[in-house]
Structure formats: C-alpha cells, structure tokens
Scaffold this active site. Structure first.
Site, PDB file in Angstrom:
ATOM      1  N   ASN A  88       0.929  -0.809  -0.084  1.00 21.25           N
ATOM      2  CA  ASN A  88       0.101  -0.292  -0.368  1.00 21.25           C
ATOM      3  C   ASN A  88       0.988   1.313  -0.039  1.00 21.25           C
ATOM      4  O   ASN A  88       1.735   1.887   1.023  1.00 21.25           O
ATOM      5  CB  ASN A  88      -1.220   0.039   1.579  1.00 21.25           C
ATOM      6  CG  ASN A  88      -1.837  -0.714   1.325  1.00 21.25           C
ATOM      7  OD1 ASN A  88      -2.451  -0.851   0.127  1.00 21.25           O
ATOM      8  ND2 ASN A  88      -2.355  -1.896   2.174  1.00 21.25           N
ATOM      9  N   HIS A 101       6.687  -1.784   3.829  1.00 27.62           N
ATOM     10  CA  HIS A 101       5.759  -3.154   4.039  1.00 27.62           C
ATOM     11  C   HIS A 101       5.569  -4.312   2.460  1.00 27.62           C
ATOM     12  O   HIS A 101       4.310  -3.246   2.184  1.00 27.62           O
ATOM     13  CB  HIS A 101       5.270  -2.890   5.186  1.00 27.62           C
ATOM     14  CG  HIS A 101       4.140  -2.191   5.500  1.00 27.62           C
ATOM     15  ND1 HIS A 101       4.191  -0.256   5.778  1.00 27.62           N
ATOM     16  CD2 HIS A 101       2.648  -2.846   5.103  1.00 27.62           C
ATOM     17  CE1 HIS A 101       3.164  -0.396   6.040  1.00 27.62           C
ATOM     18  NE2 HIS A 101       1.509  -1.698   5.790  1.00 27.62           N
TER      19      HIS A 101
HETATM   20  P1  AMP Z   1      -0.843  -0.409   5.886  1.00 29.66           P
HETATM   21  O1  AMP Z   1      -2.634  -0.581   5.615  1.00 29.66           O
HETATM   22  O2  AMP Z   1      -0.747  -1.416   4.452  1.00 29.66           O
HETATM   23  O3  AMP Z   1      -0.288   0.223   6.449  1.00 29.66           O
HETATM   24  O4  AMP Z   1      -1.072  -1.923   6.939  1.00 29.66           O
HETATM   25  C1  AMP Z   1      -0.091  -1.929   8.028  1.00 29.66           C
HETATM   26  C2  AMP Z   1      -0.658  -3.372   8.404  1.00 29.66           C
HETATM   27  O5  AMP Z   1       0.116  -3.329   9.873  1.00 29.66           O
HETATM   28  C3  AMP Z   1      -1.737  -3.583   9.268  1.00 29.66           C
HETATM   29  O6  AMP Z   1      -2.695  -4.881   8.227  1.00 29.66           O
HETATM   30  C4  AMP Z   1      -1.724  -3.661  10.328  1.00 29.66           C
HETATM   31  O7  AMP Z   1      -2.974  -4.840  11.151  1.00 29.66           O
HETATM   32  C5  AMP Z   1      -0.349  -4.050  10.775  1.00 29.66           C
HETATM   33  N1  AMP Z   1      -0.101  -3.458  12.104  1.00 29.66           N
HETATM   34  C6  AMP Z   1       0.505  -2.656  13.193  1.00 29.66           C
HETATM   35  N2  AMP Z   1       0.790  -2.269  13.442  1.00 29.66           N
HETATM   36  C7  AMP Z   1       0.805  -3.409  13.634  1.00 29.66           C
HETATM   37  C8  AMP Z   1       2.060  -4.608  15.030  1.00 29.66           C
HETATM   38  N3  AMP Z   1       1.981  -4.134  16.262  1.00 29.66           N
HETATM   39  N4  AMP Z   1       2.582  -5.596  14.674  1.00 29.66           N
HETATM   40  C9  AMP Z   1       2.020  -6.275  13.693  1.00 29.66           C
HETATM   41  N5  AMP Z   1       1.349  -5.826  12.376  1.00 29.66           N
HETATM   42  C10 AMP Z   1       1.073  -4.114  12.949  1.00 29.66           C
END
Ligand code: AMP
Ligand code: ZN
Length: 112
Positions: A88, A101
């Site tokens: 994203n 990521h």
């Molecule tokens: P995005 O919407 O592409 O920015 O995705 C961010 C992702 O990070 C989401 O799927 C969240 O569930 C994940 N996320 C946020 N905080 C954590 C955390 N502490 N550990 C693991 N995943 C996380």
C-alpha cells in the site's frame, strides 16, 4: 535509519513484541497483528522510508533482496499453495504505517 515514532522501527529494534518468522541484516518478516487471511505476514526493510518513490539504489537493492527471500519464507509459513503480495502506497491505498512493508497473504484461496 530507523525512526523513533514508527511502530515497525520499534519492532525492528525489539522495543515492542512481534511474532517474527524471518530476519536477516536487511529485513524482518513478522505476523500481522490483524490478519486479513489465514496467513498474513509483513516483510519490512530495516530502513525507515514510506514510499517506493523514496527508494535510492541502496533501498532498491534491499527491496530486490526482500523479493528474493519472500518465496521461501512464504512457502515455509503456510503459503505453499500460493500467496499475494500487496504494497500500500499513500492515502488512497489506505496506508496506515508509514514504513514501507510488503503484505504476504495466503494459506487459503483468496478472494480477488
Ligand atoms: P497498511 O494499511 O498497508 O499500512 O498496513 C499496516 C498493517 O500493519 C496492518 O495490516 C496492521 O494490522 C499491521 N500492524 C500494525 N501494527 C502492528 C503490530 N504492532 N504488529 C503487527 N502488525 C501490525
Ligand atoms: Zn519505521
């Protein structure tokens, strides 16, 4: 460079817990805390930047390395039947963590 206010930088530094499945000098792979598929992993570079447009040669090399490692990490973590990668980028994509990521989704037949 890592960022003091970034949740993924804190995970990389070990300041907050995560379920790590793979780590090397360049990258970390851990389980998403709110999985959107049976298997939902996040692959992150150990360098804080938000967008592919910020990738210089070093970051591009890190991303290339990540793409070369992801197939075996995915296969070893329940995605032998296939998987989907999502990156994203920015507000319209709903990016919520501003550390680049790669989502790795699989473990089941995914809806398009
Ligand atoms: P995005 O919407 O592409 O920015 O995705 C961010 C992702 O990070 C989401 O799927 C969240 O569930 C994940 N996320 C946020 N905080 C954590 C955390 N502490 N550990 C693991 N995943 C996380
Ligand atoms: Zn970060």
């Amino acid at each position: 460079m890592l960022n003091n206010d970034c949740v993924f930088c804190k995970i990389i530094r070990g300041e907050i817990p995560s379920s790590k499945v793979y780590e090397d000098d360049v990258m970390l792979v851990f389980k998403d805390i709110e999985p959107k598929a049976k298997v939902h992993l996040l692959a992150v570079p150990k360098d804080h930047f938000k967008l592919l447009s910020e990738a210089d040669d070093g970051r591009a090399a890190a991303l290339s390395h990540m793409l070369s490692v992801i197939p075996s990490v995915a296969a070893e973590n329940g995605c032998a039947g296939g998987y989907r990668l999502i990156i994203n980028q920015g507000d319209d994509a709903g990016q919520t963590v501003f550390h680049l990521h790669i989502h790795i989704l699989g473990g089941e037949q995914l809806p398009w």
